[in-house]
Design an enzyme around this catalytic site. Sequence first.
Site, PDB file in Angstrom:
ATOM      1  N   GLU A 249       8.162  -2.989  -2.607  1.00 32.72           N
ATOM      2  CA  GLU A 249       7.820  -2.268  -3.836  1.00 32.72           C
ATOM      3  C   GLU A 249       6.612  -1.379  -3.566  1.00 32.72           C
ATOM      4  O   GLU A 249       6.094  -1.330  -2.450  1.00 32.72           O
ATOM      5  CB  GLU A 249       7.533  -3.244  -4.983  1.00 32.72           C
ATOM      6  CG  GLU A 249       6.406  -4.219  -4.711  1.00 32.72           C
ATOM      7  CD  GLU A 249       6.256  -5.277  -5.800  1.00 32.72           C
ATOM      8  OE1 GLU A 249       7.102  -5.329  -6.699  1.00 32.72           O
ATOM      9  OE2 GLU A 249       5.288  -6.055  -5.729  1.00 32.72           O
TER      10      GLU A 249
ATOM     11  N   ASP B 233      -2.767  -2.118  -8.065  1.00 35.82           N
ATOM     12  CA  ASP B 233      -1.954  -0.904  -7.916  1.00 35.82           C
ATOM     13  C   ASP B 233      -2.787   0.354  -8.171  1.00 35.82           C
ATOM     14  O   ASP B 233      -2.427   1.198  -9.001  1.00 35.82           O
ATOM     15  CB  ASP B 233      -0.755  -0.927  -8.863  1.00 35.82           C
ATOM     16  CG  ASP B 233       0.041  -2.211  -8.780  1.00 35.82           C
ATOM     17  OD1 ASP B 233       0.293  -2.667  -7.654  1.00 35.82           O
ATOM     18  OD2 ASP B 233       0.407  -2.763  -9.838  1.00 35.82           O
TER      19      ASP B 233
END
Length: 333
Positions: free
Chosen positions: A206, A40
Site C-alpha cells: 500500500e 502517512d
Amino acid sequence: MFRALGLSSVFLGLLAFISGSIAASFPDPLPLSGSAFIHDPSLVQRASDGKYYLFTTHNKGGILTATNLAGPWTSVGSILPSDSVINLPGRDDIWAPDVSFHNGQYYAYYAVSTFGSQNSAIGLATSSSMDPGTWTDHGQVFASTTGNAYNAIDPNLVIDEHGSPVLTFGSFWSDIYQVNLASNLQSVSGSPVQVSFNSTSPQPEEGAFVWKHGSFYYLFFSSGTCCGFVANNLPPAGDEYKVFVGRSSSAHGPFVDKSGRDLRQTGGTLVLASHGNVYAPGGQSIFTDSKSGKDIFVYHYVPVNSPQPYSDTYASLGLNAIDWSSVSASALL
C-alpha cells in the site's frame, strides 16, 4: 541513497539501481522538535515564503507547519475540519493526504474508508495557500466497492512523461493500481491498471508514491503490517512495515527492481526497514527542499523508545535526504 540530515557519517546505499549494492544498516531520521502524531505524511514547501506544510492521516487531514525541517513543528488545523462531503463511513477521519502544487493551487487527494473495507473513495480538496480554512472540498474523484480487485485509498498524483496526470493508489487485495485523470484533475479517464502486486498472502502492499528523478520514475511502496502493534505480541521480525522501490522509464511502468523483477511479480528492492529506535517505517513521500536543493524522503515510524513502546500513539515523522548518485553522505544542513 539516504543520508541523515545534518550528519556526515555514511549511512545507506539506498537505490541499488545506482550504487549496485544495499548497505546492511539504515539511516536514523533527522531529530525533530515540536513533533506530534504523524502517519502517512505528505510534506510541501510553500514557494512564496519557504514555509513547510506537513499533512497527516487522522485529525481530518491534520496540518502542521514549520519554518525549519528540524522544527519546531506546530499543529495548526485540518484540511477538512467539517468532514469530507463524500457520503461514506470514515468521512470524519481523513486518511493519507497527498498534496502537491499544480495550475497555481495546491491539490490534496485524500482517502475516505474504514479499516479492512473496500467501500472506499479518493477525494480532492484544493487551496491557494495550504492554510487551514482555505481548502475547498471537491468530493469524490474515484471509488471502490466490495468485490473490486483494488481498494481506493492511499492516493498519489504524478504527472507522466506526456504531461498527463496519473493517480496511483491501492492497499492489499490486488495491491497497487493506476488510473489516468482528466485534465481538470478532478475525475478519472479510463480504467485502473495494476502496477505492483505481492502474491504472498495477505498481499500487504500500500501507500505507493511515484517520483521522477533523471530519466526514471521510481515507485516506492510500503509493505507489511502498518500499525496496531503490541509490545509483547509483535509480528514476526520483517513482517512489519518497510519500504521497497522499483523503477521505470515511464510513469505507467512496468516497474522493475534491482534484479529486473517486475513489481507485479512480487518484486521490489528494500530501501528502508526497522532499525534502532525506528520500527515499521513507511507511508512514504518525497519533496524537494529549496533551501538545500535536495530531495527529502518523508515517512512515519513507530518509536521503540516511547512512554508506550511500539505504540501507534507515538507515530513520528522521519526525514532523510536522498543521495541519488553516491553512498557517501556529507553535511546537508
